[in-house]
Design an enzyme around this catalytic site. Structure first.
Site, PDB file in Angstrom:
ATOM      1  N   ASP A 105       0.862  -1.168   0.000  1.00  0.00           N
ATOM      2  CA  ASP A 105       0.000   0.000   0.000  1.00  0.00           C
ATOM      3  C   ASP A 105       0.916   1.241   0.000  1.00  0.00           C
ATOM      4  OD1 ASP A 105      -2.339   1.602   0.462  1.00  0.00           O
ATOM      5  OD2 ASP A 105      -1.697   1.766   2.553  1.00  0.00           O
ATOM      6  N   ASP A 147      -0.172   5.167   0.968  1.00  0.00           N
ATOM      7  CA  ASP A 147      -0.344   6.105   2.075  1.00  0.00           C
ATOM      8  C   ASP A 147      -0.318   5.371   3.414  1.00  0.00           C
ATOM      9  OD1 ASP A 147      -0.546   8.770   2.801  1.00  0.00           O
ATOM     10  OD2 ASP A 147      -2.299   9.130   1.558  1.00  0.00           O
TER      11      ASP A 147
END
Ligand SMILES: [Mg+2]
Length: 307
Positions: free
Chosen positions: A30, A32
């Site tokens: 991922d 953020d």
């Protein structure tokens, strides 16, 4: 090898790290909360990602953020110091457009969202409405009797994060979705983003609003739906048994890993920390277990010293 249990769900013991590193050759991470926080790389993440590539791990950035195109995410990654290529970026805006393209979609799309989605639709030659503000300028009676203009030929609704979400947009979306043939896609259902001083409402609330009023569930393109990784698996680019999913959110990132049969690593530099994992373990239900990562580290950069 590490086996998942409540007792090893902690920092990686140094002695076993090389064996663990040999147990996967692809990494889906991922963005953020894992590699960057808004516009800043998280300490040690640039070096760790670069080291992974140096030791021949395939690395993919996978984000539920629908406000940017793949190219824009790539530009951000490279601006922050990550050396990525466009085919290593997995984004929900691109995946939603591809979903329609793969179904030979020829009609027009009504988008609640931003140009991240419409630019990806343009790239695949799919027609859509113009995004941006669409506020109510009068009152509901005048709006529904005079101002509301529905387009013809809408065959799909895509709901992504929209900072201009409004009553007119919701009304249009649910009117189009009243046709059971109209495809209903949501880019993601993330609840929120958290900063030290405030909480930003996420796309999950917008999707829920449309689903509730449309009395239909959306096909969610983003994590934790395996759809987002399906082509990588189908085309043999990654082997699920030898893939590590890294994320900061249990109900999207870790759940995706569980759904796809990947190993999972939660990092505490974003949404969920170890306390959350302990609460899930204490719950002990089958649903909660799916959200429990195999490993936990405070941040991705903590791996660097083992590489
Ligand atoms: Mg995240």
């Amino acid at each position: 090898m590490y086996k998942h249990s409540a007792t090893n769900l902690l920092h990686l013991p140094e002695v076993d790290v090389s064996e663990w590193l040999n147990s996967f050759d692809s990494i889906i991470t991922d963005c953020d909360g894992v590699v960057w926080l808004f516009n800043n790389p998280i300490e040690g993440s640039v070096e760790t990602i670069s080291k992974f590539k140096e030791i021949n791990k395939k690395v993919f950035f996978c984000t539920n953020n629908s406000t940017k195109t793949r190219r824009e995410i790539l530009e951000k990654a490279n601006r922050l110091g990550f050396k990525m290529n466009e085919d290593e970026i997995i984004s929900t805006a691109h995946a939603a457009a591809t979903y329609l393209k793969n179904r030979n979609f020829k009609k027009k799309v009504f988008v609640i969202g931003s140009e991240g989605i419409t630019k990806e639709l343009d790239a695949l030659g799919i027609d859509h409405n113009k995004v941006g503000p669409d506020p109510i300028t009068s009152n509901i009676n005048q709006y529904v009797s005079e101002d509301l203009k529905l387009e013809t030929g809408i065959g799909a609704v895509i709901v992504g994060f929209d900072e201009h979400i409004s009553f007119p947009k919701l009304t249009k979306a649910v009117s189009y979705l009243n046709d059971p043939e109209c495809i209903f896609l949501a880019t993601n259902t993330d609840e929120r983003s958290v900063t030290p001083s405030y909480v930003i409402a996420g796309n999950g609330g917008i999707v829920k609003a449309v689903e509730t009023c449309a009395e239909r569930d959306a096909i969610v393109i983003g994590k934790p739906n395996p759809y987002i990784c399906e082509s990588l698996i189908r085309d043999g680019i990654i082997n699920p048994k030898r893939t590590l999913m890294i994320g900061d959110r249990c109900n999207t990132d870790i759940m995706l890993g569980t759904n796809c049969g990947f190993q999972t690593l939660l990092v505490g530099s974003g949404i969920h920390q170890f306390d959350h994992v302990k609460a899930l373990l204490a719950k002990g239900t089958e649903e909660a277990k799916k959200l429990v990562p195999d490993f936990y580290l405070p941040k991705l950069g903590d791996l660097f010293k083992f590489l």
